[in-house]
Write a protein that holds these residues in place. Sequence first.
Motif, PDB file in Angstrom:
ATOM      1  N   MET A   1      32.383 -35.711 -32.993  1.00 36.17           N
ATOM      2  CA  MET A   1      33.201 -34.643 -33.575  1.00 36.17           C
ATOM      3  C   MET A   1      34.680 -34.987 -33.472  1.00 36.17           C
ATOM      4  SD  MET A   1      33.640 -30.631 -32.412  1.00 36.17           S
ATOM      5  CE  MET A   1      31.921 -30.177 -32.618  1.00 36.17           C
ATOM      6  N   LYS A   2      35.089 -35.498 -32.323  1.00 39.51           N
ATOM      7  CA  LYS A   2      36.492 -35.854 -32.112  1.00 39.51           C
ATOM      8  C   LYS A   2      36.930 -36.939 -33.090  1.00 39.51           C
ATOM      9  CE  LYS A   2      39.770 -37.341 -28.558  1.00 39.51           C
ATOM     10  NZ  LYS A   2      39.942 -37.757 -27.141  1.00 39.51           N
ATOM     11  N   ALA A   3      36.078 -37.932 -33.277  1.00 33.95           N
ATOM     12  CA  ALA A   3      36.411 -39.031 -34.192  1.00 33.95           C
ATOM     13  C   ALA A   3      36.522 -38.545 -35.636  1.00 33.95           C
ATOM     14  CB  ALA A   3      35.357 -40.130 -34.085  1.00 33.95           C
ATOM     15  N   ALA A   4      35.692 -37.569 -35.996  1.00 32.39           N
ATOM     16  CA  ALA A   4      35.668 -37.072 -37.376  1.00 32.39           C
ATOM     17  C   ALA A   4      36.760 -36.044 -37.641  1.00 32.39           C
ATOM     18  CB  ALA A   4      34.302 -36.469 -37.684  1.00 32.39           C
ATOM     19  N   ASP A   5      37.032 -35.171 -36.648  1.00 27.33           N
ATOM     20  CA  ASP A   5      37.981 -34.066 -36.859  1.00 27.33           C
ATOM     21  C   ASP A   5      38.527 -33.634 -35.490  1.00 27.33           C
ATOM     22  OD1 ASP A   5      39.358 -31.732 -37.438  1.00 27.33           O
ATOM     23  OD2 ASP A   5      37.844 -30.981 -38.844  1.00 27.33           O
ATOM     24  N   GLU A   6      39.636 -34.238 -35.085  1.00 25.70           N
ATOM     25  CA  GLU A   6      40.163 -33.965 -33.736  1.00 25.70           C
ATOM     26  C   GLU A   6      40.610 -32.523 -33.576  1.00 25.70           C
ATOM     27  OE1 GLU A   6      43.066 -35.933 -30.357  1.00 25.70           O
ATOM     28  OE2 GLU A   6      43.003 -36.803 -32.363  1.00 25.70           O
ATOM     29  N   LYS A   7      41.133 -31.933 -34.637  1.00 25.41           N
ATOM     30  CA  LYS A   7      41.568 -30.535 -34.566  1.00 25.41           C
ATOM     31  C   LYS A   7      40.383 -29.622 -34.281  1.00 25.41           C
ATOM     32  CE  LYS A   7      44.413 -27.172 -37.065  1.00 25.41           C
ATOM     33  NZ  LYS A   7      45.191 -26.911 -38.310  1.00 25.41           N
ATOM     34  N   LYS A   8      39.269 -29.861 -34.973  1.00 26.83           N
ATOM     35  CA  LYS A   8      38.058 -29.065 -34.742  1.00 26.83           C
ATOM     36  C   LYS A   8      37.543 -29.293 -33.318  1.00 26.83           C
ATOM     37  CE  LYS A   8      33.303 -28.432 -36.375  1.00 26.83           C
ATOM     38  NZ  LYS A   8      32.251 -28.916 -37.304  1.00 26.83           N
ATOM     39  N   PHE A   9      37.582 -30.537 -32.861  1.00 26.30           N
ATOM     40  CA  PHE A   9      37.144 -30.869 -31.503  1.00 26.30           C
ATOM     41  C   PHE A   9      37.932 -30.068 -30.469  1.00 26.30           C
ATOM     42  CE2 PHE A   9      38.262 -33.460 -27.753  1.00 26.30           C
ATOM     43  CZ  PHE A   9      37.012 -33.610 -27.164  1.00 26.30           C
ATOM     44  N   LYS A  10      39.253 -30.072 -30.592  1.00 22.80           N
ATOM     45  CA  LYS A  10      40.090 -29.348 -29.627  1.00 22.80           C
ATOM     46  C   LYS A  10      39.808 -27.850 -29.648  1.00 22.80           C
ATOM     47  CE  LYS A  10      44.041 -32.558 -29.501  1.00 22.80           C
ATOM     48  NZ  LYS A  10      44.219 -32.646 -28.040  1.00 22.80           N
ATOM     49  N   ALA A  11      39.663 -27.306 -30.853  1.00 25.15           N
ATOM     50  CA  ALA A  11      39.391 -25.869 -30.976  1.00 25.15           C
ATOM     51  C   ALA A  11      38.029 -25.502 -30.402  1.00 25.15           C
ATOM     52  CB  ALA A  11      39.470 -25.456 -32.439  1.00 25.15           C
ATOM     53  N   THR A  12      37.094 -26.442 -30.474  1.00 27.40           N
ATOM     54  CA  THR A  12      35.734 -26.176 -29.985  1.00 27.40           C
ATOM     55  C   THR A  12      35.652 -26.252 -28.470  1.00 27.40           C
ATOM     56  OG1 THR A  12      34.763 -27.067 -32.021  1.00 27.40           O
ATOM     57  CG2 THR A  12      33.328 -26.963 -30.090  1.00 27.40           C
ATOM     58  N   VAL A  13      36.285 -27.233 -27.872  1.00 27.38           N
ATOM     59  CA  VAL A  13      36.065 -27.481 -26.445  1.00 27.38           C
ATOM     60  C   VAL A  13      37.157 -26.935 -25.524  1.00 27.38           C
ATOM     61  CG1 VAL A  13      34.853 -29.597 -27.082  1.00 27.38           C
ATOM     62  CG2 VAL A  13      37.212 -29.767 -26.295  1.00 27.38           C
ATOM     63  N   SER A  14      38.361 -26.659 -26.047  1.00 29.03           N
ATOM     64  CA  SER A  14      39.496 -26.406 -25.156  1.00 29.03           C
ATOM     65  C   SER A  14      39.565 -25.044 -24.478  1.00 29.03           C
ATOM     66  CB  SER A  14      40.807 -26.670 -25.896  1.00 29.03           C
ATOM     67  OG  SER A  14      40.928 -28.036 -26.207  1.00 29.03           O
ATOM     68  N   PRO A  15      39.192 -23.933 -25.130  1.00 37.03           N
ATOM     69  CA  PRO A  15      39.363 -22.660 -24.416  1.00 37.03           C
ATOM     70  C   PRO A  15      38.560 -22.622 -23.114  1.00 37.03           C
ATOM     71  CG  PRO A  15      38.905 -22.304 -26.745  1.00 37.03           C
ATOM     72  CD  PRO A  15      38.645 -23.751 -26.476  1.00 37.03           C
ATOM     73  N   MET A  16      39.162 -22.082 -22.058  1.00 28.64           N
ATOM     74  CA  MET A  16      38.460 -21.918 -20.791  1.00 28.64           C
ATOM     75  C   MET A  16      37.539 -20.701 -20.881  1.00 28.64           C
ATOM     76  SD  MET A  16      39.651 -24.500 -19.272  1.00 28.64           S
ATOM     77  CE  MET A  16      38.825 -24.228 -17.702  1.00 28.64           C
ATOM     78  N   ARG A  17      36.487 -20.696 -20.060  1.00 30.00           N
ATOM     79  CA  ARG A  17      35.518 -19.601 -20.121  1.00 30.00           C
ATOM     80  C   ARG A  17      36.182 -18.272 -19.758  1.00 30.00           C
ATOM     81  NH1 ARG A  17      30.627 -21.144 -16.301  1.00 30.00           N
ATOM     82  NH2 ARG A  17      29.965 -19.002 -16.781  1.00 30.00           N
ATOM     83  N   THR A  18      35.712 -17.214 -20.391  1.00 29.18           N
ATOM     84  CA  THR A  18      36.352 -15.897 -20.268  1.00 29.18           C
ATOM     85  C   THR A  18      35.436 -14.850 -19.641  1.00 29.18           C
ATOM     86  OG1 THR A  18      35.645 -15.409 -22.537  1.00 29.18           O
ATOM     87  CG2 THR A  18      37.867 -16.286 -22.254  1.00 29.18           C
ATOM     88  N   ASP A  19      34.342 -15.309 -19.018  1.00 26.07           N
ATOM     89  CA  ASP A  19      33.376 -14.371 -18.441  1.00 26.07           C
ATOM     90  C   ASP A  19      33.555 -14.193 -16.939  1.00 26.07           C
ATOM     91  OD1 ASP A  19      32.614 -16.876 -17.612  1.00 26.07           O
ATOM     92  OD2 ASP A  19      30.515 -16.692 -18.215  1.00 26.07           O
ATOM     93  N   GLY A  20      34.682 -14.669 -16.409  1.00 22.98           N
ATOM     94  CA  GLY A  20      34.931 -14.555 -14.968  1.00 22.98           C
ATOM     95  C   GLY A  20      34.691 -15.836 -14.205  1.00 22.98           C
ATOM     96  N   GLY A  21      34.102 -16.829 -14.854  1.00 20.51           N
ATOM     97  CA  GLY A  21      33.877 -18.115 -14.179  1.00 20.51           C
ATOM     98  C   GLY A  21      35.152 -18.902 -13.984  1.00 20.51           C
ATOM     99  N   TRP A  22      36.128 -18.658 -14.870  1.00 24.24           N
ATOM    100  CA  TRP A  22      37.475 -19.224 -14.730  1.00 24.24           C
ATOM    101  C   TRP A  22      38.449 -18.059 -14.651  1.00 24.24           C
ATOM    102  CZ3 TRP A  22      40.122 -23.823 -14.236  1.00 24.24           C
ATOM    103  CH2 TRP A  22      41.504 -23.784 -14.504  1.00 24.24           C
ATOM    104  N   VAL A  23      39.372 -18.096 -13.685  1.00 25.15           N
ATOM    105  CA  VAL A  23      40.336 -17.015 -13.496  1.00 25.15           C
ATOM    106  C   VAL A  23      41.741 -17.590 -13.577  1.00 25.15           C
ATOM    107  CG1 VAL A  23      41.165 -15.209 -11.951  1.00 25.15           C
ATOM    108  CG2 VAL A  23      38.719 -15.788 -11.988  1.00 25.15           C
ATOM    109  N   ASP A  24      42.556 -17.091 -14.524  1.00 27.17           N
ATOM    110  CA  ASP A  24      43.973 -17.464 -14.567  1.00 27.17           C
ATOM    111  C   ASP A  24      44.651 -16.817 -13.361  1.00 27.17           C
ATOM    112  OD1 ASP A  24      43.667 -18.858 -16.922  1.00 27.17           O
ATOM    113  OD2 ASP A  24      44.369 -17.228 -18.201  1.00 27.17           O
ATOM    114  N   ALA A  25      45.146 -17.653 -12.462  1.00 25.69           N
ATOM    115  CA  ALA A  25      45.620 -17.126 -11.182  1.00 25.69           C
ATOM    116  C   ALA A  25      47.137 -17.106 -11.041  1.00 25.69           C
ATOM    117  CB  ALA A  25      45.011 -17.954 -10.041  1.00 25.69           C
TER     118      ALA A  25
END
Length: 346
Positions: free
Chosen positions: A198-222
């Motif tokens: 995916m990264k090789a084909a469309d880096e923008k799509k790759f970043k949008a797909t993988v970059s956000p951190m989880r939002t269900d409480g498993g990751w906490v902005d501290a």
Amino acid sequence: MNKLIGAVATVALLAVADQAHAARDQIWAVGSSTVFPFSTRVAENFAKKTGKKSPRIEALGTGGGIKMFCGGAGEKFPDIANASRQMKKSEFLACQKAGVKDIVEIKIGFDGIVVASNKKGPDFNFKLEQLYLGLADQTLRGGQVVKQPYKSWSEVGPGLPNARILAYGPPPTSGTRDAWIELAIEGGAGKLPTLAKMKAADEKKFKATVSPMRTDGGWVDAGENDNAIVGTIEKTPNALGVFGYSFLEENGSRIKGASINGVKPTAQTIASGQYPLSRSLYIYVKKSQVGVTPGLKEFVSEFVSDAATGRGGYLQNRGMIPLPPAVHIQMKQKANALTPMPAPKN
């Protein structure tokens, strides 16, 4: 009429005097929470050596600091931006648009991003891709990108502890967060063949797909206070904290760093680049403020001095990883000449 003109002139003179009196007599630096303890130490030594007022140092995160730095020229805006990543092209252009033209970029040393836990808890030995799999908002499972399903680290990969996924880390304004996304999350995702394609084909799509951190409480902005994260993971069994290496070194009796790809975070592995989550640290200086803000050039000179950022310097004792000697000499020369940086490529 003459009396009126005289009164107006007097008011104008008083206004000018007030403005002159209000001019800053103190260096002002803002930005990275990782660079903050190094910058405050340099500020202390600068004040002792020169007798000038100790510089004002604020930890706003790299992104927040650069935004304020790029807000404009003059006393209402900071002289220096501390950064745990390089300035982006978009930030540089915002600076230029606001009249901040001659920016001097100085690399001051290296740091590593650590994944730390309570000293008494289980040992974590992550593969880089497991950090992505366990902490991204969308992750790969069964060859498909799905909403984060993993609740414990043992579900992510064999050999990881049967511990709830809970990590406290830097917020989006932080340079540590930017580096974490690039090195750990995108770097880990890129190790997986499906996402590498995916990264090789469309880096923008790759970043949008993988970059956000989880939002269900498993990751906490501290927040920007890394010392607070240290205190939290010390009190929270099995929780992880993400922050700069210097905080691990300062609190080694209370917390420990996880291995990444079998490599422990140490001064040696970070400086060599062997540790996967290594990065460079910077300060950005407004050349236009040199000679205007008292002591600014002397403060920058102190920052790049052998005593501060050289091998065995007082910032190394505080956790900064020093530059190779040849690069350190280059940075001293740049600080002396105040050579403006070109526009970043990205």
